[in-house]
Design a protein around this motif. Structure first.
Motif, PDB file in Angstrom:
ATOM      1  N   UNK A 127     -21.787  37.846   8.660  1.00 14.07           N
ATOM      2  CA  UNK A 127     -21.889  36.519   8.047  1.00 14.07           C
ATOM      3  C   UNK A 127     -23.333  36.052   7.984  1.00 14.07           C
ATOM      4  N   UNK A 128     -24.199  36.612   8.842  1.00 15.55           N
ATOM      5  CA  UNK A 128     -25.590  36.188   8.911  1.00 15.55           C
ATOM      6  C   UNK A 128     -26.550  37.214   8.319  1.00 15.55           C
ATOM      7  N   UNK A 129     -26.004  38.189   7.608  1.00 13.56           N
ATOM      8  CA  UNK A 129     -26.843  39.223   7.013  1.00 13.56           C
ATOM      9  C   UNK A 129     -27.888  38.654   6.050  1.00 13.56           C
ATOM     10  N   UNK A 130     -27.580  37.626   5.245  1.00 11.03           N
ATOM     11  CA  UNK A 130     -28.619  37.087   4.340  1.00 11.03           C
ATOM     12  C   UNK A 130     -29.832  36.526   5.072  1.00 11.03           C
ATOM     13  N   UNK A 131     -29.679  36.246   6.363  1.00 17.10           N
ATOM     14  CA  UNK A 131     -30.768  35.642   7.136  1.00 17.10           C
ATOM     15  C   UNK A 131     -31.495  36.668   8.008  1.00 17.10           C
ATOM     16  N   UNK A 132     -31.030  37.902   7.982  1.00 20.08           N
ATOM     17  CA  UNK A 132     -31.580  38.930   8.866  1.00 20.08           C
ATOM     18  C   UNK A 132     -32.925  39.425   8.338  1.00 20.08           C
ATOM     19  N   UNK A 138     -36.575  38.524  21.281  1.00 20.26           N
ATOM     20  CA  UNK A 138     -35.218  38.575  21.817  1.00 20.26           C
ATOM     21  C   UNK A 138     -34.440  37.284  21.565  1.00 20.26           C
ATOM     22  N   UNK A 139     -35.039  36.356  20.846  1.00 15.84           N
ATOM     23  CA  UNK A 139     -34.349  35.121  20.478  1.00 15.84           C
ATOM     24  C   UNK A 139     -34.059  35.082  18.983  1.00 15.84           C
ATOM     25  N   UNK A 140     -33.981  36.249  18.349  1.00 16.64           N
ATOM     26  CA  UNK A 140     -33.813  36.332  16.899  1.00 16.64           C
ATOM     27  C   UNK A 140     -32.443  36.879  16.530  1.00 16.64           C
ATOM     28  N   UNK A 141     -32.068  36.665  15.265  1.00 14.08           N
ATOM     29  CA  UNK A 141     -30.850  37.287  14.747  1.00 14.08           C
ATOM     30  C   UNK A 141     -30.960  38.803  14.808  1.00 14.08           C
ATOM     31  N   UNK A 142     -32.152  39.329  14.556  1.00 13.33           N
ATOM     32  CA  UNK A 142     -32.345  40.778  14.627  1.00 13.33           C
ATOM     33  C   UNK A 142     -32.027  41.287  16.023  1.00 13.33           C
ATOM     34  N   UNK A 143     -32.368  40.525  17.035  1.00  6.11           N
ATOM     35  CA  UNK A 143     -32.062  40.921  18.410  1.00  6.11           C
ATOM     36  C   UNK A 143     -30.559  40.935  18.654  1.00  6.11           C
ATOM     37  N   UNK A 144     -29.845  39.950  18.092  1.00  6.05           N
ATOM     38  CA  UNK A 144     -28.382  39.954  18.210  1.00  6.05           C
ATOM     39  C   UNK A 144     -27.806  41.234  17.610  1.00  6.05           C
ATOM     40  N   UNK A 145     -28.285  41.588  16.431  1.00  2.00           N
ATOM     41  CA  UNK A 145     -27.822  42.814  15.773  1.00  2.00           C
ATOM     42  C   UNK A 145     -28.111  44.042  16.639  1.00  2.00           C
ATOM     43  N   UNK A 146     -29.352  44.144  17.121  1.00  2.00           N
ATOM     44  CA  UNK A 146     -29.699  45.300  17.948  1.00  2.00           C
ATOM     45  C   UNK A 146     -28.831  45.350  19.198  1.00  2.00           C
ATOM     46  N   UNK A 147     -28.582  44.176  19.779  1.00  2.00           N
ATOM     47  CA  UNK A 147     -27.760  44.125  20.978  1.00  2.00           C
ATOM     48  C   UNK A 147     -26.333  44.557  20.742  1.00  2.00           C
ATOM     49  N   UNK A 148     -25.763  44.174  19.602  1.00  2.00           N
ATOM     50  CA  UNK A 148     -24.400  44.602  19.270  1.00  2.00           C
ATOM     51  C   UNK A 148     -24.347  46.099  19.012  1.00  2.00           C
ATOM     52  N   UNK A 209     -20.638  52.015  11.909  1.00  2.00           N
ATOM     53  CA  UNK A 209     -21.461  52.468  10.780  1.00  2.00           C
ATOM     54  C   UNK A 209     -21.904  51.276   9.937  1.00  2.00           C
ATOM     55  N   UNK A 210     -21.003  50.335   9.740  1.00  2.00           N
ATOM     56  CA  UNK A 210     -21.282  49.175   8.888  1.00  2.00           C
ATOM     57  C   UNK A 210     -22.400  48.306   9.468  1.00  2.00           C
ATOM     58  N   UNK A 211     -22.296  47.938  10.741  1.00  3.54           N
ATOM     59  CA  UNK A 211     -23.296  47.049  11.324  1.00  3.54           C
ATOM     60  C   UNK A 211     -24.642  47.763  11.454  1.00  3.54           C
ATOM     61  N   UNK A 212     -24.606  49.067  11.705  1.00  4.30           N
ATOM     62  CA  UNK A 212     -25.846  49.844  11.764  1.00  4.30           C
ATOM     63  C   UNK A 212     -26.521  49.869  10.398  1.00  4.30           C
ATOM     64  N   UNK A 213     -25.734  50.135   9.351  1.00  2.00           N
ATOM     65  CA  UNK A 213     -26.271  50.188   7.986  1.00  2.00           C
ATOM     66  C   UNK A 213     -26.842  48.842   7.567  1.00  2.00           C
ATOM     67  N   UNK A 214     -26.137  47.754   7.928  1.00  2.00           N
ATOM     68  CA  UNK A 214     -26.587  46.419   7.557  1.00  2.00           C
ATOM     69  C   UNK A 214     -27.936  46.103   8.190  1.00  2.00           C
ATOM     70  N   UNK A 215     -28.063  46.420   9.474  1.00  2.00           N
ATOM     71  CA  UNK A 215     -29.322  46.139  10.169  1.00  2.00           C
ATOM     72  C   UNK A 215     -30.480  46.936   9.550  1.00  2.00           C
ATOM     73  N   UNK A 216     -30.249  48.217   9.307  1.00  2.07           N
ATOM     74  CA  UNK A 216     -31.318  49.052   8.759  1.00  2.07           C
ATOM     75  C   UNK A 216     -31.687  48.624   7.350  1.00  2.07           C
ATOM     76  N   UNK A 217     -30.698  48.289   6.546  1.00  9.54           N
ATOM     77  CA  UNK A 217     -30.964  47.878   5.166  1.00  9.54           C
ATOM     78  C   UNK A 217     -31.820  46.619   5.114  1.00  9.54           C
ATOM     79  N   UNK A 219     -33.815  45.331   7.654  1.00 12.65           N
ATOM     80  CA  UNK A 219     -35.056  45.320   8.434  1.00 12.65           C
ATOM     81  C   UNK A 219     -35.939  46.544   8.237  1.00 12.65           C
ATOM     82  N   UNK A 220     -35.353  47.642   7.744  1.00 15.82           N
ATOM     83  CA  UNK A 220     -36.069  48.930   7.626  1.00 15.82           C
ATOM     84  C   UNK A 220     -36.619  49.397   8.977  1.00 15.82           C
ATOM     85  N   UNK A 221     -35.977  48.969  10.047  1.00 17.82           N
ATOM     86  CA  UNK A 221     -36.432  49.271  11.406  1.00 17.82           C
ATOM     87  C   UNK A 221     -35.896  50.641  11.842  1.00 17.82           C
ATOM     88  N   UNK A 222     -36.472  51.693  11.304  1.00 16.71           N
ATOM     89  CA  UNK A 222     -36.010  53.046  11.621  1.00 16.71           C
ATOM     90  C   UNK A 222     -36.294  53.401  13.074  1.00 16.71           C
TER      91      UNK A 222
END
Length: 534
Positions: A127-132, A138-148, A209-217, A219-222
């Motif tokens: 739901x928060x992908x448009x803001x990623x 560690x206080x960012x949405x990106x951190x939430x994604x990495x943590x999940x 696979x979905x949440x991993x793909x979303x984060x990489x798409x 952030x490009x954080x390979x």
């Protein structure tokens, strides 16, 4: 500094709210002021800022800005309550690993159930992908994604056939009791201290696979995917899926050992598997991956669950892209490519059924009395020729297939499937979806989980997300607005004939999905959000 002290110093201990904060399960069932100025007088259901489990300035800014985009006061209040619901209420703990302070972990509950589902937690963050955006803090949405992603990887490496998990030890949160699972007999065995419930569902694997793909798409954080256990977890996902291509019989007719079995003492047939935990027999050489349970956590009638295979196949390509970017995994990439090809071929060869052609796409469709037929996707098949023609509200569903990229929303076979999904035709000639619930309150797909008569707002939201028809979208929005029983939140299911009969007051995924849908309309159909629903 010990681990808990480190978490406090980082300011990421999400469950450290004031003891004066109300229990949200009770809070969500109240009508809290201030109320919207529209005819539904919807309450304000967000906790006080100090009681929210995570704060995102970008989302707060968007909620404020949308007040000038959404004209209807009730629709705006529902959006205001729902979009941030996961962040407000469900980030039960956000911290770091006990063995590596750089490894973020995020434990997200579903809402009124204090456990983390692989499927739900992935969708709650989407739901928060448009803001990623790329962000190392560690206080960012990106951190939430990495943590999940990190915590899901740990879960999959622990028990890859399970779907729902207990809090990590680092959180200090006690495990939850699942009284329904006390009688479970599961192969492979699992520890209740780590697992809340162990229902094998292909969409659980696909959700990683979905949440991993979303984060990489986004952030490009390979580099993130090179660290920790992501590649090992992905190998476990692929090996688990391949193990579940095992048929019931070998070429000579001998019964094969199943990698997964499940039985439960229960009065509900959807809570256990037939044939002493084996499930309904599955044919050889279909190319499809078996699923014991659906995304509703109900057992599959036939184990080749087509929407789950669609979702799984759709996200194999993006994770192959991550592996190629990392480098050094050529053999593994080929293995995944082969699996994707076999699953897609299996869907088209075995997951399609011929049915009587419906004459319209409305819920009151009548059947052509001639012999004309059309091909649509089945919900489940067994590879022997049997097929279940229906859809369920929970994602992945046939209705949602364009959302996870299996096909375009204008695909001819999808449109035919959609007509049947959204029809409850009761003609003697057959046709329609037995779990499409029609009524004056909410006409939408439901499912066996809540039972006949109970429509799911989630399905109405998916219907909007996959539609280009303004009238269809407006009709669904009107029904959703009228079906909250004045609570201002999205329920799991609602009785099509009685808005005061519903299930689950606090279902975070469905709330976030509604907010996601409104943002989608703001992008592609902003004129709809200028409409009045009074």
């Amino acid at each position: 500094m010990n681990n808990i002290s480190l978490l406090i110093a980082l300011g990421v201990l999400a469950n450290s709210q004031s003891t004066s904060c109300p229990d949200y399960l009770a809070y969500s069932q109240q009508r809290n002021a201030p109320f919207s100025s529209g005819k539904y007088s919807l309450p304000y259901q967000r906790p006080a800022p100090a009681c929210r489990t995570f704060n995102s300035p970008s989302i707060e800014s968007t909620i404020h800005n949308m007040s000038s985009v959404i004209s209807d006061p009730d629709l705006y209040r529902l959006f205001e309550n729902t979009l941030p619901n996961t962040l407000d209420t469900a980030i039960k703990w956000h911290g770091v690993s006990a063995t590596d302070s750089a490894q973020e972990l995020t434990f997200i509950i579903t809402g009124d159930i204090n456990a983390m589902w692989l499927r739900d937690s992935s969708n709650q963050l989407l739901s928060y992908l448009p803001f990623l955006q790329p962000d190392d803090s560690k206080a960012s949405l990106a951190s939430l994604y990495r943590g999940v992603i990190n915590l899901q990887a740990r879960y999959l490496l622990t028990s890859p056939y399970c779907n729902s998990f207990q809090p990590p030890p680092e959180s200090g949160l006690p495990p939850s009791n699942n009284s329904a699972a006390v009688s479970d007999t599961v192969t492979p065995a699992y520890s209740p201290a780590q697992i809340f419930e162990c229902k094998y569902e292909i969409d659980s694997l696909a959700s990683f696979l979905q949440v991993s793909s979303a984060y990489h798409s986004a952030t490009k954080d390979t580099d993130f995917f090179k660290r920790y256990q992501w590649v090992d977890a992905l190998k476990t996902v692929i090996s688990t899926a391949k193990s579940m291509t095992t048929p019931t019989y070998d070429a000579q007719g001998r019964v094969l050992d199943s990698p997964y079995k499940f039985t439960r003492q229960t009065t509900r047939t959807t809570e256990t598997l037939a044939n002493d935990g084996l499930g309904h027999p599955v044919a050889r050489d279909t190319g499809l991956v078996r699923s014991a349970f659906r995304p509703s956590d109900d057992s599959c009638s036939l184990q080749l669950f087509i929407p789950g295979n669609m979702m799984f196949a759709s996200y194999l390509g993006p994770v192959m892209g991550i592996l190629k970017t990392i480098g050094g995994h050529d053999d593994f990439v080929k293995e995944i490519a082969d699996l994707e090809g076999s699953v897609r071929k299996g869907i088209e060869n075995f997951g399609v059924a011929k049915v009587p052609k419906l004459t319209s796409n409305s819920s009151s469709s009548t059947l052509d009395r001639q012999t004309e037929t059309e091909e649509i996707y089945a919900y489940e098949v067994d590879g022997y020729g049997s097929a279940i023609i229906m859809d369920d509200a929970n994602i992945p569903s046939l209705l949602a297939a364009p959302l996870f990229g299996y096909m375009d929303r204008n695909d001819e076979k999808y449109l035919g499937t959609r007509r049947h999904i959204l029809s409850n035709t009761n003609s003697n000639s057959g046709g329609g979806n037995p779990y499409f619930m029609a009524g004056p309150v909410l006409s939408a797909v439901g499912g066996p989980h809540a039972g006949p008569g109970m429509a799911w707002p989630m399905a109405s939201i998916v219907r909007i997300l996959t539609s280009d028809d303004d009238d269809e979208i407006l009709g669904q929005l009107r029904q959703i607005l009228a079906s909250t029983d004045g609570k201002g939140l999205i329920h799991e299911s609602v009785n099509s004939w009685d808005e005061k009969s519903w299930t689950r007051p606090w279902f975070s995924w469905a709330n976030g999905l509604f907010g996601q849908m409104i943002l989608d309309l703001a992008d592609r159909k902003p004129h709809i959000l200028k409409q009045s629903f009074q």
